[in-house]
Design a protein around this motif. Sequence first.
Motif, PDB file in Angstrom:
ATOM      1  N   ALA A 146       0.784  -1.370  -0.021  1.00 22.73           N
ATOM      2  CA  ALA A 146       0.212   0.124  -0.091  1.00 22.73           C
ATOM      3  C   ALA A 146       0.724   1.216   0.060  1.00 22.73           C
ATOM      4  O   ALA A 146       0.611   2.226  -0.680  1.00 22.73           O
ATOM      5  N   LEU A 147       1.947   1.025   0.766  1.00 20.71           N
ATOM      6  CA  LEU A 147       2.937   2.429   0.788  1.00 20.71           C
ATOM      7  C   LEU A 147       3.700   2.725  -0.769  1.00 20.71           C
ATOM      8  O   LEU A 147       3.550   3.733  -0.785  1.00 20.71           O
ATOM      9  N   ALA A 148       4.067   1.477  -1.080  1.00 13.51           N
ATOM     10  CA  ALA A 148       4.639   1.562  -2.183  1.00 13.51           C
ATOM     11  C   ALA A 148       3.356   2.312  -3.524  1.00 13.51           C
ATOM     12  O   ALA A 148       3.920   3.173  -4.318  1.00 13.51           O
ATOM     13  N   PHE A 149       2.367   1.811  -3.369  1.00 14.12           N
ATOM     14  CA  PHE A 149       1.100   2.307  -4.216  1.00 14.12           C
ATOM     15  C   PHE A 149       1.128   3.755  -4.146  1.00 14.12           C
ATOM     16  O   PHE A 149       0.906   4.257  -5.029  1.00 14.12           O
ATOM     17  N   LEU A 150       1.038   4.132  -2.776  1.00 15.17           N
ATOM     18  CA  LEU A 150       1.053   5.513  -2.631  1.00 15.17           C
ATOM     19  C   LEU A 150       2.264   6.414  -3.201  1.00 15.17           C
ATOM     20  O   LEU A 150       1.970   7.414  -3.824  1.00 15.17           O
ATOM     21  N   PHE A 151       3.127   5.932  -2.916  1.00 16.76           N
ATOM     22  CA  PHE A 151       4.413   6.486  -3.530  1.00 16.76           C
ATOM     23  C   PHE A 151       4.432   6.803  -5.143  1.00 16.76           C
ATOM     24  O   PHE A 151       4.805   7.677  -5.511  1.00 16.76           O
ATOM     25  N   GLN A 152       3.850   5.827  -5.688  1.00 13.82           N
ATOM     26  CA  GLN A 152       3.712   5.969  -7.026  1.00 13.82           C
ATOM     27  C   GLN A 152       2.553   7.041  -7.509  1.00 13.82           C
ATOM     28  O   GLN A 152       2.505   7.458  -8.569  1.00 13.82           O
ATOM     29  N   ALA A 153       1.649   7.292  -6.793  1.00 18.98           N
ATOM     30  CA  ALA A 153       0.484   7.962  -6.826  1.00 18.98           C
ATOM     31  C   ALA A 153       0.599   9.390  -6.506  1.00 18.98           C
ATOM     32  O   ALA A 153      -0.019  10.478  -6.943  1.00 18.98           O
TER      33      ALA A 153
END
Length: 118
Positions: free
Chosen positions: A50-57
């Motif tokens: 989830a954290l990696a996803f947010l960093f992409q966004a």
Amino acid sequence: MSYQVPALTATNYPVWAIKVKSIMDAYGLWGTVEPRALGEEPDAKKSKQALAFLFQAIPEDMVLQMASYTDPKQEGETVDEFATKLSGLASKARGLGYKLEEVDMVKRLLDSMPKSFL
């Protein structure tokens, strides 16, 4: 099926938040972001995803601000702390010769505030 991560901009937060929640929910990651019961620990792998996803966004200029976060739910800043940080940035801008009017400060504060504060 794969989903494209929407990019956060200065003007699209409400729509971005809905899309991100929907996509993270589809991947089974939203549970690491939404409120948890006291003492309940999230799945470590899902939390990292989830954290990696947010960093992409998020935009690149926000990545450094969030680099110290290790949990996608981290949002411990109060409204007062947030306003103080914005005021400090305005002071730095004035020091560089850019005058930021109070109306602009209030607009920027409201525009950049996380949804949970509103």
